[in-house]
Design a protein around this motif. Structure first.
Motif, short mmCIF file in Angstrom:
data_model
loop_
_atom_site.label_atom_id
_atom_site.label_comp_id
_atom_site.label_asym_id
_atom_site.label_seq_id
_atom_site.Cartn_x
_atom_site.Cartn_y
_atom_site.Cartn_z
N CYS A 5 0.84 -1.20 0.00
CA CYS A 5 0.00 0.00 0.00
C CYS A 5 0.87 1.24 0.00
O CYS A 5 0.40 2.33 -0.25
CB CYS A 5 -0.93 0.03 1.21
N TYR A 291 -7.25 -0.75 4.31
CA TYR A 291 -6.06 -1.46 3.84
C TYR A 291 -4.78 -1.00 4.53
O TYR A 291 -3.97 -1.80 4.96
CB TYR A 291 -5.91 -1.29 2.33
N CYS A 292 -4.57 0.31 4.64
CA CYS A 292 -3.30 0.83 5.13
C CYS A 292 -3.55 2.02 6.05
O CYS A 292 -3.96 3.07 5.58
CB CYS A 292 -2.40 1.25 3.97
#
Length: 321
Positions: A5, A291-292
């Motif tokens: 990411c 996700y990140c």
């Protein structure tokens, strides 16, 4: 959440004239003209006080660090600042020498310039002709981004700029101390909550309403989007530094070791003696909680020294006199 990411990378090729590269007239009145903030130095607890990070990133254990005084850029190095350096030196970045660099796939409509994809993060594409002056490939320029952070710069490129400017990249400890802005143990430079009382985000991270889709967005969804923001967007932290989280990842001088905090010295740590990659801090416009979540002040990432991508930049430091 994984390192993909945060980046991959390499880069692209140039016209010779800096004005042609950037699409704007370069202001040559200065060398390193970024406003500075003196940081008196002090003691702080470094690391993730909330347990938000991944164990593999090495944000723990919490440890006390003493940082000597230094002077740091209020903002990341801008496109115009980097253009002045290139104009003065003729420097060619890692991306320009390699001929490709990593671009977020949502910004790419034409597959003919895509030379590869990150296997574990296919939304990252290796794009021919992407570099600091052409952030989304050869058809793009930085005419409207003179006050945006320069991107597609590798660690090697950031070091070259520092040598020219008589500056240094910050150590990881300097970076985190400055990014915290005097707030001890907070997630962000302003406190623990991502949004303000009105519900507005306080930094430039992934926004589905901008990209037209939840992360990661499909290829071409964001064509025409300028992903970065001006370096003086949002509000400065308690030390007067702008956007130490979000917008772009920032290179630090330290080599990366996820176990380093276990034996980091207390006074002015500078990272391990060995390691193939260097530390990156601060997260970017592509961070998203799905996700990140590395847009926190304690979050760590890393990449190899010649790698470049469309969400990586840097700021510089100097010793206090």
């Amino acid at each position: 959440m994984s390192d993909e990411c945060c980046m991959p990378g390499r880069g692209a090729s140039p016209p010779d004239d800096v004005g042609a590269r950037t699409g704007h007239t370069v202001d040559r009145r200065h060398c390193h003209a970024i406003d500075q903030r003196p940081i008196a130095g002090g003691t702080f607890v470094m690391g993730d006080a909330h347990g938000d990070g991944l164990r593999a990133d090495g944000e723990l254990p919490l440890h006390t660090v003493e940082v000597s005084g230094f002077v740091i850029d209020e903002t990341t190095v801008t496109t115009n600042d980097f253009a002045v350096f290139v104009d003065a030196t003729g420097y060619r970045t890692s991306a320009e020498r390699a001929g490709t660099s990593a671009v977020f796939g949502a910004l790419v409509a034409d597959d003919s310039t895509v030379v590869g994809r990150a296997p574990t993060a296919p939304w990252w594409v290796e794009m021919r002709g992407a570099d600091w002056a052409h952030p989304e490939g050869p058809a793009s320029d930085t005419a409207t981004r003179v006050d945006h952070p320069v991107v597609h710069v590798s660690f090697v490129d950031a070091q070259a700029y520092c040598e020219w400017a008589g500056r240094s990249l910050p150590s990881e400890a300097q970076w985190e101390y400055a990014a915290r802005g005097g707030l001890h143990g907070a997630r962000f430079p302003w406190g623990d909550e991502l949004v303000d009382v009105s519900g507005a985000r306080r930094c430039a991270i992934y926004a589905p309403e901008v990209w037209g889709a939840a992360f990661p967005a499909e290829q071409g969804t964001g064509v025409g989007v300028v992903p970065t923001t001006s370096v003086r967007s949002f509000a400065p932290n308690g030390f007067g530094l702008w956007q130490t989280v979000g917008n772009v990842w920032e290179w630090c001088a330290d080599r990366y070791d996820p176990r380093y905090y276990r034996h980091s010295p207390r006074l002015d740590p500078t990272g391990p003696d060995r390691g193939a990659s260097r530390v990156l801090r601060g997260g970017s416009y592509l961070c998203d909680d799905s996700y990140c979540s590395r847009y926190r002040v304690s979050a760590r990432s890393h990449n190899t020294i010649e790698s470049s991508s469309g969400n990586t930049g840097f700021r510089t430091v100097a010793r206090s006199s």
